[in-house]
Design a protein around this motif. Structure first.
Motif, mmCIF file in Angstrom:
data_model
loop_
_atom_site.group_PDB
_atom_site.id
_atom_site.type_symbol
_atom_site.label_atom_id
_atom_site.label_comp_id
_atom_site.label_asym_id
_atom_site.label_seq_id
_atom_site.Cartn_x
_atom_site.Cartn_y
_atom_site.Cartn_z
ATOM 1 N N ARG A 93 3.058 -2.055 -6.898
ATOM 2 C CA ARG A 93 2.207 -0.858 -6.789
ATOM 3 C C ARG A 93 0.729 -1.246 -6.783
ATOM 4 N NH1 ARG A 93 6.110 2.808 -9.904
ATOM 5 N NH2 ARG A 93 6.836 4.163 -8.214
ATOM 6 N N LEU B 181 9.640 2.058 -4.393
ATOM 7 C CA LEU B 181 8.293 2.590 -4.134
ATOM 8 C C LEU B 181 8.393 3.714 -3.102
ATOM 9 C CD1 LEU B 181 6.307 -0.778 -3.921
ATOM 10 C CD2 LEU B 181 6.775 0.639 -5.940
ATOM 11 N N ILE C 260 -0.543 -1.990 -3.256
ATOM 12 C CA ILE C 260 -0.634 -0.913 -2.266
ATOM 13 C C ILE C 260 -2.096 -0.633 -1.934
ATOM 14 C CG2 ILE C 260 -0.202 1.542 -1.847
ATOM 15 C CD1 ILE C 260 2.326 1.301 -3.521
ATOM 16 N N ARG D 35 5.517 -2.459 -11.031
ATOM 17 C CA ARG D 35 4.095 -2.294 -11.325
ATOM 18 C C ARG D 35 3.249 -3.251 -10.495
ATOM 19 N NH1 ARG D 35 5.940 -1.494 -16.756
ATOM 20 N NH2 ARG D 35 5.680 -3.731 -17.168
ATOM 21 N N LYS E 204 -0.621 5.054 2.330
ATOM 22 C CA LYS E 204 -0.266 4.071 1.308
ATOM 23 C C LYS E 204 0.529 2.942 1.956
ATOM 24 C CE LYS E 204 -0.199 7.603 -2.276
ATOM 25 N NZ LYS E 204 0.626 8.368 -3.253
#
Length: 336
Positions: free
Chosen positions: A17, A50, A20, A14, A31
């Motif tokens: 992410r 990911l 990103i 998490r 991304k």
């Protein structure tokens, strides 16, 4: 064994992410994740989950004084199947794992400023690769697998130890930029003249003395006052001289054609001179032969003269013998 997600690993995923970004001006809309500092020395395993990543930058920041660098590429990188851009510049890499060849969607791969001397087997499977950066490494031989990546458009092999550029490089029909500064090239293959689509060719600071005969065919190279004007500097060029090269492909073509014409003309003149000398020698030999034959036939020398002398000697001997016989007869008559 399947990966067991722990609360820590899930929180790591998490967290990554959240880092990103999609608004990098160089890769706008893609991304992207940039790893910095201590993360490079100890890549978190969560990174390779990911799968949505399209750009991964594992190159150290200059501000960090290169304290933290990547020592190897984890083999689990093959899980990032959607990667289009992978940046691994300025690390301590001396090899690239075979798993990198499974990133079949990769379009740009940056491996400059490492210690690489070879590419893994199967590298030619990266058929979507368009841009490859291999500057400042330890390559002594050109990686032949690259000649099988038809879509390659940009290739940087500056500051390596290349001695030979293979003739097969002309198979890269989409290549528009080829950078070969600071190598040990002594010559360029004739086939490079077939790469008429090149618009940037840097071959400065090598050991090149002579350009291929059809080098002037590279009409799209920029030899003007802009950055590519020094593309040939630093070579011991003789044919053509660097002053001619700086005038552009037209001047290069004219010089090489003129030089080729001069050589042909010199060879032709040499043949004419040698041919004339041979004819003079043949005429002289024939004249001497005619003179000798004339002397021989006229008795001035040779076999005829010797034959005449022999015949005269025989006649003289017979005459003396006949006189002696007559004298003997006279002597016998007197004794009676």
């Amino acid at each position: 064994m399947a990966h067991i997600y722990t609360p820590r690993s899930l929180s790591d995923i998490r967290e990554l992410r959240m880092r990103i970004e999609t608004e990098d001006p160089l890769f706008y809309g893609l991304k992207k994740l940039k790893m910095r500092g201590r993360d490079l020395a100890n890549i978190p395993p969560a990174l390779f989950h990911l799968q949505e990543l399209e750009v991964l930058d594992l190159s150290p920041e200059r501000e960090s004084c290169l304290t933290f660098r990547l020592m190897f590429v984890p083999r689990t990188i093959c899980k990032l199947v959607n990667l289009k851009v992978l940046v691994l510049d300025t690390n301590e890499l001396d090899e690239i794992p075979l798993e990198v060849t499974k990133l079949i969607n990769i379009e740009r791969l940056a491996l400059s400023n490492n210690q690489l001397s070879w590419l893994p087997e199967g590298f030619n499977k990266l058929k979507k690769l368009k841009s490859l950066h291999l500057a400042n490494n330890e390559f002594e031989e050109f990686p032949m697998q690259l000649c099988e990546i038809d879509g390659l458009e940009f290739l940087d092999l500056c500051d390596n130890k290349l001695h030979v550029l293979p003739a097969e490089i002309s198979r890269l029909s989409e290549l528009h930029t080829l950078l070969l500064f600071f190598n040990r090239l002594e010559a360029l293959p004739e086939t490079i003249c077939e790469m008429t689509y090149l618009n940037c060719l840097w071959i400065g600071n090598n050991l090149i003395k002579q350009l291929p005969r059809a080098f002037g065919n590279l009409k799209y190279l920029d030899w003007g006052v802009r950055y590519t004007s020094s593309t040939l500097d630093g070579n011991p060029l003789v044919s053509p001289p660097i002053e001619i090269c700086r005038m552009g492909p037209g001047a290069i073509e004219k010089y090489l054609n003129s030089s080729r014409g001069d050589i042909t003309s010199r060879n032709s003149n040499k043949s004419l001179v040698n041919g004339g000398q041979r004819r003079d020698d043949e005429e002289s030999d024939r004249g001497q032969s005619r003179n000798s034959r004339s002397k021989y036939e006229n008795g001035d020398g040779g076999g005829k003269k010797r034959t005449g002398n022999t015949r005269d000697n025989r006649k003289s001997t017979r005459a003396r013998r006949e006189r002696n016989i007559q004298l003997q007869d006279y002597s016998d008559e007197d004794d009676k």
